[in-house]
Write a protein that holds these residues in place. Structure first.
Motif, PDB file in Angstrom:
ATOM      1  N   UNK A   1       0.941  -1.528  -0.043  1.00 56.33           N
ATOM      2  CA  UNK A   1       0.099  -0.047   0.099  1.00 56.33           C
ATOM      3  C   UNK A   1       0.957   0.997  -0.039  1.00 56.33           C
ATOM      4  N   UNK A   2       1.131   1.772  -1.010  1.00 57.19           N
ATOM      5  CA  UNK A   2       1.957   2.961  -1.602  1.00 57.19           C
ATOM      6  C   UNK A   2       1.140   4.266  -0.945  1.00 57.19           C
ATOM      7  N   UNK A   3       1.825   5.441  -0.304  1.00 58.05           N
ATOM      8  CA  UNK A   3       1.279   6.638  -0.024  1.00 58.05           C
ATOM      9  C   UNK A   3       0.538   7.152  -1.294  1.00 58.05           C
ATOM     10  N   UNK A   4      -0.284   7.991  -1.150  1.00 58.17           N
ATOM     11  CA  UNK A   4      -1.228   8.385  -2.242  1.00 58.17           C
ATOM     12  C   UNK A   4      -0.476   9.402  -2.943  1.00 58.17           C
ATOM     13  N   UNK A   5      -0.831   9.667  -4.363  1.00 53.61           N
ATOM     14  CA  UNK A   5      -0.227  10.393  -5.158  1.00 53.61           C
ATOM     15  C   UNK A   5      -0.373  11.987  -4.416  1.00 53.61           C
ATOM     16  N   UNK A   6      -1.580  12.501  -3.707  1.00 50.49           N
ATOM     17  CA  UNK A   6      -1.694  13.659  -3.299  1.00 50.49           C
ATOM     18  C   UNK A   6      -1.241  13.785  -1.740  1.00 50.49           C
ATOM     19  N   UNK A   7      -0.810  12.965  -1.268  1.00 50.68           N
ATOM     20  CA  UNK A   7      -0.502  12.912   0.215  1.00 50.68           C
ATOM     21  C   UNK A   7       0.923  13.464   0.354  1.00 50.68           C
ATOM     22  N   UNK A   8       1.257  14.022   1.364  1.00 50.64           N
ATOM     23  CA  UNK A   8       2.626  14.598   1.778  1.00 50.64           C
ATOM     24  C   UNK A   8       2.854  13.821   3.249  1.00 50.64           C
TER      25      UNK A   8
ATOM     26  N   UNK B   1      -4.018   3.803   3.934  1.00 46.10           N
ATOM     27  CA  UNK B   1      -5.121   3.386   4.228  1.00 46.10           C
ATOM     28  C   UNK B   1      -5.842   4.527   5.043  1.00 46.10           C
ATOM     29  N   UNK B   2      -5.216   4.961   6.189  1.00 47.34           N
ATOM     30  CA  UNK B   2      -5.936   6.162   7.071  1.00 47.34           C
ATOM     31  C   UNK B   2      -6.011   7.302   6.312  1.00 47.34           C
ATOM     32  N   UNK B   3      -5.022   7.630   5.297  1.00 48.26           N
ATOM     33  CA  UNK B   3      -5.108   8.863   4.695  1.00 48.26           C
ATOM     34  C   UNK B   3      -6.544   8.751   3.566  1.00 48.26           C
ATOM     35  N   UNK B   4      -6.490   7.780   2.993  1.00 42.72           N
ATOM     36  CA  UNK B   4      -7.670   7.769   2.164  1.00 42.72           C
ATOM     37  C   UNK B   4      -8.967   7.647   2.905  1.00 42.72           C
TER      38      UNK B   4
END
Length: 166
Positions: free
Chosen positions: A45-52, A148-151
């Motif tokens: 599960x990779x960090x999302x594109x818009x995530x910092x 998953x938490x960021x999403x």
């Protein structure tokens, strides 16, 4: 797609465009003769594109964009050799992919976790995650929210969810 079937995503003799287009740190589009297939790498599960993320000094950085860039480097232009597993709820093909058909090929999921751009989503890649964390690579260099938490915190309305978060 019953079971894990080895599948070589074709090289497409002399194709002017890349055979692989990376969407984010764990999703890619693969060009084939019969069209395009969206592949979601299994076991990560990779960090999302818009995530910092936060660096050790507290500064923010676009870790999701860097995760995408890392997968672009690892996957190259293709071809990829993938063991197809199933489809996810977005219709993406779930697969473990390597840069070569033999064990010498780079396992993209393992490398994304080893370099700190993704977390292990299952028992797969736990050794690679521990290595990345111990060496403070990628997202492990500071604080981050698990993908998953960021999403969950940035979930879009159900009517909008039709493609991977890019």
């Amino acid at each position: 797609l019953g079971g894990r079937t080895p599948h070589r995503l074709p090289a497409g003799a002399g194709a002017p465009l890349p055979l692989v287009h990376v969407i984010d740190g764990d999703s890619l589009t693969v060009r084939q003769e019969q069209g395009e297939t969206i592949v979601r790498l299994t076991g990560i599960d990779a960090v999302e594109y818009r995530q910092d993320c936060a660096r050790a000094d507290g500064g923010r950085w676009p870790c999701g964009r860097d995760a995408r860039s890392a997968l672009e480097r690892f996957a190259g232009r293709g071809p990829l050799h993938c063991a197809l597993a199933a489809k996810d709820r977005y219709g993406r093909t779930l697969a473990a992919c390597r840069t070569k058909a033999d064990p010498d090929g780079l396992d993209l999921g393992a490398e994304m976790v080893r370099q700190g751009w993704a977390v292990a989503a299952e028992d797969n890649y736990m050794v690679e995650e521990a290595e990345a964390q111990a060496k403070r690579r990628g997202i492990w260099q500071g604080a981050f929210v698990r993908p998953a938490d960021w999403r969950a915190a940035h979930e879009r309305p159900a009517s909008v969810i039709a493609t991977p978060d890019v």
